[in-house]
Design a protein around this motif. Structure first.
Motif, PDB file in Angstrom:
ATOM      1  N   LEU A  95     -14.569  33.233  -5.549  1.00 51.01           N
ATOM      2  CA  LEU A  95     -13.650  32.138  -5.863  1.00 51.01           C
ATOM      3  C   LEU A  95     -12.664  31.842  -4.745  1.00 51.01           C
ATOM      4  O   LEU A  95     -12.018  30.803  -4.750  1.00 51.01           O
ATOM      5  N   ALA A  96     -12.563  32.741  -3.776  1.00 54.73           N
ATOM      6  CA  ALA A  96     -11.712  32.452  -2.619  1.00 54.73           C
ATOM      7  C   ALA A  96     -12.207  31.211  -1.892  1.00 54.73           C
ATOM      8  O   ALA A  96     -11.442  30.543  -1.204  1.00 54.73           O
ATOM      9  N   VAL A 152      -7.361  35.366  -9.287  1.00 55.12           N
ATOM     10  CA  VAL A 152      -8.810  35.528  -9.149  1.00 55.12           C
ATOM     11  C   VAL A 152      -9.415  34.802  -7.959  1.00 55.12           C
ATOM     12  O   VAL A 152     -10.540  35.108  -7.571  1.00 55.12           O
ATOM     13  N   CYS A 153      -8.711  33.869  -7.369  1.00 54.55           N
ATOM     14  CA  CYS A 153      -9.267  33.088  -6.248  1.00 54.55           C
ATOM     15  C   CYS A 153      -8.838  33.672  -4.909  1.00 54.55           C
ATOM     16  O   CYS A 153      -8.244  33.000  -4.071  1.00 54.55           O
ATOM     17  N   ARG A 154      -9.150  34.943  -4.715  1.00 55.65           N
ATOM     18  CA  ARG A 154      -8.834  35.615  -3.457  1.00 55.65           C
ATOM     19  C   ARG A 154      -9.898  36.668  -3.199  1.00 55.65           C
ATOM     20  O   ARG A 154     -10.499  37.187  -4.142  1.00 55.65           O
ATOM     21  N   PRO A 155     -10.160  36.940  -1.935  1.00 53.34           N
ATOM     22  CA  PRO A 155     -11.179  37.950  -1.626  1.00 53.34           C
ATOM     23  C   PRO A 155     -10.834  39.296  -2.251  1.00 53.34           C
ATOM     24  O   PRO A 155      -9.673  39.716  -2.244  1.00 53.34           O
ATOM     25  N   GLY A 156     -11.812  39.939  -2.816  1.00 53.26           N
ATOM     26  CA  GLY A 156     -11.623  41.275  -3.366  1.00 53.26           C
ATOM     27  C   GLY A 156     -10.915  41.334  -4.702  1.00 53.26           C
ATOM     28  O   GLY A 156     -10.560  42.424  -5.162  1.00 53.26           O
ATOM     29  N   ALA A 157     -10.702  40.192  -5.360  1.00 50.84           N
ATOM     30  CA  ALA A 157     -10.017  40.200  -6.657  1.00 50.84           C
ATOM     31  C   ALA A 157     -10.811  41.032  -7.658  1.00 50.84           C
ATOM     32  O   ALA A 157     -12.032  40.970  -7.702  1.00 50.84           O
ATOM     33  N   ARG A 158     -10.082  41.827  -8.435  1.00 47.05           N
ATOM     34  CA  ARG A 158     -10.682  42.636  -9.498  1.00 47.05           C
ATOM     35  C   ARG A 158      -9.804  42.511 -10.738  1.00 47.05           C
ATOM     36  O   ARG A 158      -8.595  42.312 -10.625  1.00 47.05           O
TER      37      ARG A 158
END
Length: 178
Positions: A95-96, A152-158
């Motif tokens: 989502l990033a 949630v719209c960032r690299p590596g989001a968990r």
């Protein structure tokens, strides 16, 4: 499309999804080709430029996200639980890409329609959670959607990383419903 071409295209998209999910849109075309086990020439035969690849992945991701969100929303469970399912589902998606600046052109014409549909769906879910008393009532549903996008719209989001955990804790209604 020939079977081998379809397979190669699938390998490229899968490799790009993996790399974009891990690191965001900075992954190079060469890394994508290498991860797919293909040559750069094969990648460029399927996707003439980076923007074409990003567009395909973005549209596919948004379609899948909208479908999953509708499926979750149709379940007879509290809206807060629907929201948590969506956040968990988002963790495995790149989502990033939605936050990355367009490299050339205006992007895929379907993206604004899909983003609007997702925003409307998530706003309805947030409104439902507020009505049922599981989400804070003092934040506008549209702002809640914006906050969730940050998570949630960032690299590596968990779903269990510190930012997402704190954000969700802050959105959850207090035991007294406030």
């Amino acid at each position: 499309m020939r079977a081998d071409a379809r397979r190669n295209r699938g390998l490229i998209v899968a490799a790009a999804l993996e790399l974009f999910t891990e690191r965001g849109p900075e992954a190079s075309m060469e890394e994508i080709a290498r991860t797919a086990g293909l040559g750069v020439g094969t990648l460029y035969r399927h996707f003439p430029d980076r923007r074409a690849l990003l567009d395909e992945i973005t549209v596919d991701t948004l379609r899948r996200l909208l479908e999953a969100g509708r499926d979750f929303a149709a379940r007879p469970i509290p809206r807060w639980q629907v929201l948590l399912l969506i956040v968990e589902h988002c963790a495995g998606l790149p989502l990033a890409l939605l936050k990355s600046p367009p490299e050339s052109g205006a992007g895929h014409p379907e993206v604004p329609r899909l983003v609007d549909a997702l925003t409307a769906l998530y706003t309805q879910i947030a409104e439902g959670a507020q009505r049922e008393g599981t989400m804070r009532p003092d934040i506008a549903p549209e702002e809640i959607v914006g906050l969730l996008n940050v998570a949630v719209c960032r690299p590596g989001a968990r779903p269990d990383d510190p930012l997402t955990t704190v954000l969700l804790d802050g959105l959850k209604a207090a035991p007294d419903g406030s």
